[in-house]
Design a protein around this motif. Structure first.
Motif: not given
Length: 249
Positions: A71, A89, A108, A110, A115, A117-119, A122, A205, A227, A229
């Motif tokens: 994270n 993350l 990186s 998840v 989520k 945004k995180a997906e 990546c 980022s 966040l 990666v």
């Protein structure tokens, strides 16, 4: 390191494959409730079974076989008691040495459920890495790598961590050419040499620009908090483009 013969190239391919396989198997083993220490122990066994040693542990006395950052942690996270949770993350950075040859890779992930945004971050982090890789060719300026990644980040409304650079690798974990920018850098004037071994590892980022020290001597945190990666390959520069060494079977 500049590759001068096939014996060197085959040794680099071997340690690159070991690092890539270790990374992939660690990622596949991740699950909620596991500690980062338990995940690191899986990586250690995989390296040892392949006849390799952890590079950060060997070279810098890092307190773990691999770097695992979660994270808010951008890089160099120490494996420990932190328990992985759904939606975390996680960045895994694997570097190792075998028979005097080094390689370095990272990615990186998840932990489901992911989520949005995180997906997406990546997915775009992988794209940013390949945007940089596509700039590699004997005789081209190193600056083209950072310029291309920077253009990709700007177009897609991301930022880049601008104090964590790529580096030469091969006979040691960090060697010439040092401090290779994966962001636009007007001071970068070097030219890519045929057979040069180095990493490309952009940190993409959702708003951070810097990596700053955290609660221990190793872990780096995003500043401002966002966040972030990282995706990394070790390559050999050729006249036909990059030869990616950190690919699993």
């Amino acid at each position: 390191m500049v590759v001068s013969n096939d014996t060197e190239l085959q040794a680099l391919k071997e340690i690159g494959r070991i690092c890539a396989t270790t990374l992939n198997r660690m990622a596949a083993a991740m699950e909620p409730g596991m500690t980062t220490r338990e995940l690191d122990q899986i990586g250690r066994k995989l390296l040892e079974d392949a006849g390799a040693l952890s590079a950060p542990e060997t070279c810098y006395q890092f307190p773990g076989a691999t770097c695992i950052s979660v994270n808010e942690e951008v890089a160099h996270g120490i494996p420990g008691d932190r328990v992985l949770q759904p939606g975390d993350l996680v960045n895994i950075d694997v570097s190792a040495v075998k028979d005097g040859y080094f390689s370095d890779t990272g990615a990186s992930f998840v932990i489901p459920p992911a989520k949005g945004k995180a997906e997406k971050l990546c997915r775009d982090g992988k794209r940013a890495l390949w945007v940089g890789l596509n700039q590699v060719k004997t005789g081209r300026p190193y600056a083209k790598i950072g310029e291309a990644i920077g253009a990709f980040a700007a177009k897609n409304r991301y930022t880049l961590i601008e104090n964590l650079a790529s580096h030469g690798v091969g006979r040691s974990l960090h060697e010439e050419p040092t401090e290779l920018s994966t962001w636009p850098d007007a001071t970068e004037k070097r030219i890519i040499e045929d057979g040069q071994v180095f990493t490309i590892e952009p940190f993409l980022s959702l708003g951070a620009h810097w990596a700053e020290g955290g609660k221990d001597p190793w872990t780096l945190l995003a500043e401002p908090k966002a966040l972030t990666v990282q995706y990394e390959h070790t390559i050999v520069a050729t006249r036909n483009g990059p030869l990616v060494l950190t690919l699993a079977d």
